[in-house]
Enzyme design. Structure first.
Site, PDB file in Angstrom:
ATOM      1  N   SER A  83      -9.785  -7.197  -7.312  1.00  0.00           N
ATOM      2  CA  SER A  83      -8.622  -6.815  -8.089  1.00  0.00           C
ATOM      3  C   SER A  83      -7.746  -7.998  -8.500  1.00  0.00           C
ATOM      4  O   SER A  83      -6.862  -7.838  -9.325  1.00  0.00           O
ATOM      5  CB  SER A  83      -7.764  -5.846  -7.270  1.00  0.00           C
ATOM      6  OG  SER A  83      -7.314  -6.473  -6.080  1.00  0.00           O
ATOM      7  N   SER A 111     -11.393  -8.730  -2.959  1.00  0.00           N
ATOM      8  CA  SER A 111     -10.636  -9.065  -4.172  1.00  0.00           C
ATOM      9  C   SER A 111     -10.188 -10.516  -4.318  1.00  0.00           C
ATOM     10  O   SER A 111      -9.616 -10.870  -5.347  1.00  0.00           O
ATOM     11  CB  SER A 111      -9.420  -8.163  -4.299  1.00  0.00           C
ATOM     12  OG  SER A 111      -9.840  -6.894  -4.722  1.00  0.00           O
ATOM     13  N   LYS A 129      -0.038 -13.148  -7.451  1.00  0.00           N
ATOM     14  CA  LYS A 129      -0.570 -11.824  -7.815  1.00  0.00           C
ATOM     15  C   LYS A 129       0.602 -10.845  -7.819  1.00  0.00           C
ATOM     16  O   LYS A 129       1.466 -10.902  -6.936  1.00  0.00           O
ATOM     17  CB  LYS A 129      -1.633 -11.420  -6.784  1.00  0.00           C
ATOM     18  CG  LYS A 129      -2.338 -10.103  -7.074  1.00  0.00           C
ATOM     19  CD  LYS A 129      -3.465  -9.857  -6.067  1.00  0.00           C
ATOM     20  CE  LYS A 129      -4.199  -8.547  -6.322  1.00  0.00           C
ATOM     21  NZ  LYS A 129      -5.314  -8.321  -5.387  1.00  0.00           N
TER      22      LYS A 129
END
Ligand code: GLN
Length: 483
Positions: free
Chosen positions: A151, A175, A76
């Site tokens: 997210s 998330s 990420k």
């Protein structure tokens, strides 16, 4: 080859069926071909990937082994990667090349993983649809008109579309688990302090926690093994031995006490999701689990408390992005104040600006007691509810989300509508508990997740239950059409 799980890749590499370099080339080609539909990557790191793959092949040829040696993954884009853009999904950091690797990145690299790239995400990890990224929205591979969740939407979409077997992600209020649910993956948010936050760009420091996103519980066990452990660089990292997660997957579920909170099944839950959760309960009963109804009476207060605490911490954490020390700087500032105002005004998107304003307000003199302090008190009540429940049960089970993935844009004009979708996930962050989401079926062709929560440091228990469930169900094996 792109259908292989991490566990299968480890076996294939050990049996010399293919090399890490071959596999890496196949996946990089697949990303180039298919990702334009999804937008799941912010940066591709082809050169680094091929270098790491070759090095892993040499290590294997020299007799080394390891479940992650030669395994392709992605990070990420809020895990700092030395010399590589680490954008956090924001224009603010579009020009930021991290000067060092996050602990998670360096630990996984040492274990021999191959970094294919950095995945798209909501700006500064604020969101649950991956629509707030400065690099554009991510699409859900199960239906390109729907969001993948957020997210960590880029990591989720990429793994679900078989662009790679697993990826790192972070979870401040859901998330990891919510995008896992929306894309038919298994995702684990570890206990707060289990995985180092050093080099992870902070959103809300007392809630943020890194963890794995993969297709199976077995793969989450493998990836978590490489991420977890004490880190003296992170003052909230906990010095607690890391168990062998893969070795713990085969425990019997006979007599396992599963608590099902009655508050989870109130208004707001899609009845079709409620039915799928009941099916997963029956499946676990067949494996010997015993079901008990429990109560988490303060759950209703969790969303307002979270949406005070998280923005408060964010407003403080994000003050460092001022166009001087870090990040975007405006053109031709008239004076220092103009420099700050315009750099931050241009660098941050609307959701981030909203949260900074809410947080600064909640922390300001006169409002601190009314909002921030009250939210912290609720946080303790939420934790106490869990502690009482875990006196009676071994895990807690319920839906991961009240609804399946919504259409792109559907909640853009109403941020609170999106906040309400976090109702089942944020309590684990407020309490610091580990939680896992795993595939439980489909509604209108869109995946649904079931969430399991466990006491502190019982990640192994969650992985064991999920693995046994996955040995007896096949939801997690379904592949989105076109991928
Ligand atoms: N949806 C939540 C938020 O917007 C959680 C995000 C996260 O876990 N990073 O704050």
């Amino acid at each position: 080859m792109h259908q292989l799980t991490l566990a299968e890749i480890a076996r294939g590499l050990a049996d010399k069926k293919f090399s890490s370099e071959e596999l890496t080339k196949v996946l990089l080609a697949r990303i180039t071909q298919l990702d334009p539909q999804l937008n799941s990557f912010i940066s591709l790191t082809e050169e680094l990937a091929l270098e790491q793959a070759k090095a892993a092949d040499v290590r294997r040829a020299n007799g080394e082994s390891g479940a992650l040696l030669g395994a392709p993954i992605a990070h990420k884009d809020l895990f700092c990667t030395q010399g590589i853009r680490t954008s956090c999904g924001s224009k603010m950091l579009d020009n930021f090349k991290a000067p060092y690797d996050a602990t998670v990145v360096s630990k996984l690299a040492a274990a021999g993983t191959v970094t294919l790239g950095k995945t798209n995400m909501d700006e500064f990890a604020m969101g649950s649809a991956n629509e707030s990224s400065w690099y554009g929205a991510v699409k859900n591979p199960w239906n390109l008109e729907h969001v993948p969740g957020g997210s960590s939407g880029g990591s989720a979409a990429a793994v679900a579309a078989r662009l790679l077997p697993a990826a790192t992600a972070t979870d401040t209020g859901g998330s990891i688990r919510q995008p896992a649910a929306f894309t038919n993956l298994t995702g684990l948010k570890p206990t707060y302090g289990r995985v180092s936050r050093w080099g992870m760009i902070a959103y809300a420091s007392s809630l943020d926690q890194g963890g794995p996103l993969a297709r199976t519980a077995e793969d989450c066990a493998i990836l978590l093994q490489g991420m977890a452990g004490f880190d003296p660089n992170d003052s909230t990292s906990i010095d607690e031995p890391v168990p062998d997660y893969a070795a713990g997957l085969n425990g019997s579920l006979q007599g396992l006490r599963i608590g099902v909170p009655k508050e989870y099944f109130g208004a707001g839950l899609d009845p079709r999701i409620a039915d799928l959760i009941q099916n997963s309960i029956k499946e676990l009963q067949k494996l010997g689990a015993v079901i008990k109804e429990i109560s988490l009476p303060n759950m209703q207060h969790a969303i307002p408390a979270y949406y005070v605490i998280a923005p408060a911490e964010a407003s403080s954490n994000l003050s460092r992005f001022d166009g001087v020390r870090f990040g975007h700087r405006c053109e031709d500032p008239k004076n220092l104040e103009d420099l700050y105002k315009r750099s931050r005004g241009e660098g941050f998107g609307p959701e981030v600006q909203r949260r900074i304003m809410v947080g600064a307000y909640a922390l300001s003199a006169g409002y601190y007691d009314a909002y921030y302090l009250k939210a912290q008190k609720i946080r303790r009540l939420v934790k106490n509810d869990f502690m009482a429940a875990f006196n009676e049960v071994d895990i807690i089970l319920g839906p991961t989300t009240p609804n399946p993935a919504w259409k792109l844009g559907a909640k853009n004009s109403d941020p609170v509508a999106a906040y309400l979708e976090d109702v089942y996930t944020i309590t684990a962050n407020l309490a610091g508990l580990p939680g896992l989401s795993m595939p439980a079926g489909f509604v209108d062709g869109l995946p649904v997740g079931v969430q399991l929560l466990a006491p502190y440091f019982q990640e192994g228990r969650l992985l064991n239950v999920a693995h046994q469930y996955q040995l007896n169900t096949d939801w997690h094996t379904r592949t989105p059409t076109g991928f």
